[in-house]
Each structure stands twice: as structure tokens, then as C-alpha cells.
Scaffold this motif. Structure first.
Motif, PDB file in Angstrom:
ATOM      1  N   THR A 115      25.963 -20.401 -19.138  1.00 52.61           N
ATOM      2  CA  THR A 115      25.420 -20.099 -17.810  1.00 52.61           C
ATOM      3  C   THR A 115      25.534 -18.612 -17.516  1.00 52.61           C
ATOM      4  O   THR A 115      24.589 -17.989 -17.014  1.00 52.61           O
ATOM      5  N   ALA A 116      26.685 -18.027 -17.841  1.00 52.66           N
ATOM      6  CA  ALA A 116      26.890 -16.594 -17.609  1.00 52.66           C
ATOM      7  C   ALA A 116      26.018 -15.754 -18.540  1.00 52.66           C
ATOM      8  O   ALA A 116      25.313 -14.842 -18.089  1.00 52.66           O
ATOM      9  N   GLY A 117      26.061 -16.057 -19.838  1.00 51.21           N
ATOM     10  CA  GLY A 117      25.331 -15.247 -20.811  1.00 51.21           C
ATOM     11  C   GLY A 117      23.829 -15.337 -20.667  1.00 51.21           C
ATOM     12  O   GLY A 117      23.124 -14.316 -20.589  1.00 51.21           O
ATOM     13  N   PHE A 118      23.317 -16.565 -20.618  1.00 52.82           N
ATOM     14  CA  PHE A 118      21.868 -16.740 -20.494  1.00 52.82           C
ATOM     15  C   PHE A 118      21.383 -16.374 -19.094  1.00 52.82           C
ATOM     16  O   PHE A 118      20.254 -15.899 -18.934  1.00 52.82           O
ATOM     17  N   GLY A 119      22.238 -16.590 -18.084  1.00 50.34           N
ATOM     18  CA  GLY A 119      21.864 -16.192 -16.734  1.00 50.34           C
ATOM     19  C   GLY A 119      21.720 -14.690 -16.608  1.00 50.34           C
ATOM     20  O   GLY A 119      20.750 -14.188 -16.024  1.00 50.34           O
ATOM     21  N   MET A 120      22.677 -13.939 -17.146  1.00 52.13           N
ATOM     22  CA  MET A 120      22.590 -12.484 -17.130  1.00 52.13           C
ATOM     23  C   MET A 120      21.385 -11.998 -17.935  1.00 52.13           C
ATOM     24  O   MET A 120      20.695 -11.049 -17.528  1.00 52.13           O
ATOM     25  N   LEU A 121      21.142 -12.633 -19.057  1.00 49.21           N
ATOM     26  CA  LEU A 121      19.978 -12.288 -19.877  1.00 49.21           C
ATOM     27  C   LEU A 121      18.699 -12.424 -19.067  1.00 49.21           C
ATOM     28  O   LEU A 121      17.847 -11.524 -19.072  1.00 49.21           O
ATOM     29  N   ALA A 122      18.543 -13.529 -18.366  1.00 50.46           N
ATOM     30  CA  ALA A 122      17.334 -13.762 -17.579  1.00 50.46           C
ATOM     31  C   ALA A 122      17.172 -12.716 -16.481  1.00 50.46           C
ATOM     32  O   ALA A 122      16.078 -12.164 -16.282  1.00 50.46           O
ATOM     33  N   VAL A 123      18.260 -12.430 -15.757  1.00 46.28           N
ATOM     34  CA  VAL A 123      18.198 -11.468 -14.651  1.00 46.28           C
ATOM     35  C   VAL A 123      17.867 -10.065 -15.159  1.00 46.28           C
ATOM     36  O   VAL A 123      16.994  -9.373 -14.607  1.00 46.28           O
ATOM     37  N   LEU A 124      18.530  -9.632 -16.221  1.00 47.25           N
ATOM     38  CA  LEU A 124      18.289  -8.293 -16.760  1.00 47.25           C
ATOM     39  C   LEU A 124      16.898  -8.180 -17.373  1.00 47.25           C
ATOM     40  O   LEU A 124      16.250  -7.124 -17.277  1.00 47.25           O
ATOM     41  N   TRP A 125      16.436  -9.242 -17.985  1.00 48.74           N
ATOM     42  CA  TRP A 125      15.104  -9.276 -18.605  1.00 48.74           C
ATOM     43  C   TRP A 125      14.024  -9.047 -17.549  1.00 48.74           C
ATOM     44  O   TRP A 125      13.165  -8.185 -17.697  1.00 48.74           O
ATOM     45  N   VAL A 126      14.088  -9.810 -16.478  1.00 46.03           N
ATOM     46  CA  VAL A 126      13.108  -9.675 -15.394  1.00 46.03           C
ATOM     47  C   VAL A 126      13.253  -8.321 -14.703  1.00 46.03           C
ATOM     48  O   VAL A 126      12.252  -7.685 -14.342  1.00 46.03           O
ATOM     49  N   THR A 127      14.479  -7.860 -14.520  1.00 47.98           N
ATOM     50  CA  THR A 127      14.707  -6.571 -13.863  1.00 47.98           C
ATOM     51  C   THR A 127      14.082  -5.427 -14.641  1.00 47.98           C
ATOM     52  O   THR A 127      13.423  -4.544 -14.067  1.00 47.98           O
TER      53      THR A 127
END
Length: 223
Positions: A127-139
Motif C-alpha cells: 500500500t505504501a510503495g505502490f501508493g507512493m508510486l501512483a502519486v509520484l507518477w501522476v505528479t
């Protein structure tokens, strides 16, 4: 006389681009294929660990999963072409059109990935790793769009290189699983290691590359 930037080693750059393109193509085509040709329950019955995690989830979770698979796969398929300096120079309209598709796919795929992150196979670390990946990717995609709209081309390219580091996580995740599954002796154990490992090294490499090209050598060139 005008000043031009000295390009890096052409052969190394070309080989690197081909590696990125071919590995991205392979994953973008073959990774989503089972999900598009078989149901999740069929894949789960065939010992598909990832599919089994989603096979009996609510339909809205499955819908976001398929949305993520298709959008992220298309972003991965198209992104390597966007890195080509030659293509940008020879076909700027194609570059812009493809770029819009890539940015849209990253946005959709990232949001879908963020939604399904809490139900991933790796638990809290996922949840932490993939969640951060998603947020940074879109950002990064958003910042890439914002900078090109105001004409900051160099800054735009830097943000899009970072976005590609996250896009390419689809490839590095699978490469790490190939290495880690035999070492750990279990797919589930290996999968709990990759939520950060699949994208943090990618981002570090990109940042090092960007830093090394921050002050490129300049030589005179007669036009």
C-alpha cells in the motif's frame, strides 16, 4: 557561429534506448495479455497469484484493476518513443500527440493504481510503495504538462524523464520478481520486497543522469 550541446556516446545512448524500448514493448504487450484473454477466476485457478488476489474482490475493484492494466500498459508502450531526440526533431507533431496520450494514460493508470493499492498482494508495504508510486507518477506527469504549457522545454523533459522512471517500474518489478522468487523460495515473499524496489532505483538512476547533464559541455558550431 552558434553553440550546440555535445551529445553523449551515441552507441551507448542508442543501445540504452533500444533496451528500454524492447523491454517496455515486451511487458506492455505480454503482461496484460492474460488478463485480457482470460477471466480472473481462470487465471487464479491456473495458480496466478496476482489474479487470485483480485478474483473475488468487488466488481469496482476489478474494474480499477483492468483500467490500471490497460492505461499503464499503453503508457509503457508509447513512452520510449518520447525519449528519442531524433523523433522529437523529425516529427514534433507526432511527439506532441503521443505525449498527450501518454499523459492521459499516466493520469488514468496512476489514479486506478492508487485506488487498488490498499488491496494489493504485498499488504501494508505494498500500500505504501505502490501508493507512493501512483502519486509520484501522476505528479510528474502533471508537472510535465504544466511546464510544457508555459514553454519550459528543458524543465518539461526533466519531469517526463522522472515520469518514465515510474512508468518503467512495470518492467523492473517483473525483473526483480524473476530474481527474487528463486532466492526467497516463494512468490509472495518476493512480491513483498518489490513495492519500493521496482521504482526507487529507477528514480535514482534518472536523477543521476539528469544531474550529470545539468551543465553539458558546449562547443562552437558553424551554421
Amino acid at each position: 557561429m552558434t553553440a550546440v550541446h555535445v551529445p553523449g556516446p551515441t552507441r551507448r545512448r542508442t543501445a540504452g534506448l533500444w533496451w528500454l524500448a524492447l523491454t517496455a514493448l515486451a511487458i506492455a504487450v505480454f503482461a496484460p495479455l492474460p488478463y485480457l484473454t482470460h477471466s480472473l477466476t481462470q487465471l487464479a485457478d491456473d495458480n496466478g497469484e496476482l489474479a487470485a488476489n483480485y478474483a473475488y474482490r468487488p466488481h469496482w475493484v476489478q474494474a480499477f484493476l483492468y483500467t490500471h492494466i490497460v492505461a499503464a500498459g499503453l503508457a509503457l508502450l508509447l513512452s520510449p518513443a518520447q525519449l528519442s531526440t531524433r523523433l522529437r526533431a523529425r516529427a514534433p507533431r507526432l511527439h506532441r500527440g503521443t505525449g498527450r496520450v501518454v499523459l492521459a494514460c499516466i493520469t488514468v493508470g496512476g489514479i486506478a493504481g492508487l485506488v487498488i493499492a490498499p488491496v494489493n498482494l504485498a499488504g501494508r508495504i505494498g500500500t505504501a510503495g505502490f501508493g507512493m508510486l501512483a502519486v509520484l507518477w501522476v505528479t510528474c506527469a502533471f508537472l510535465g504538462l504544466r511546464t510544457i504549457r508555459r514553454g519550459a522545454i528543458a524543465e518539461h523533459r526533466r519531469w517526463m524523464y522522472r515520469a518514465f522512471a515510474f512508468t518503467y517500474a512495470a518492467v523492473t518489478l517483473r525483473l526483480w520478481l524473476v530474481v527474487l522468487t528463486p532466492l526467497t523460495g516463494d512468490f509472495d515473499r518476493a512480491y513483498k520486497i518489490v513495492p519500493f524496489l521496482c521504482w526507487v532505483p529507477n528514480l535514482i538512476v534518472v536523477e543521476l543522469v539528469l544531474r550529470s547533464h545539468r551543465h553539458p559541455k558546449i562547443i562552437p558550431h558553424v551554421t
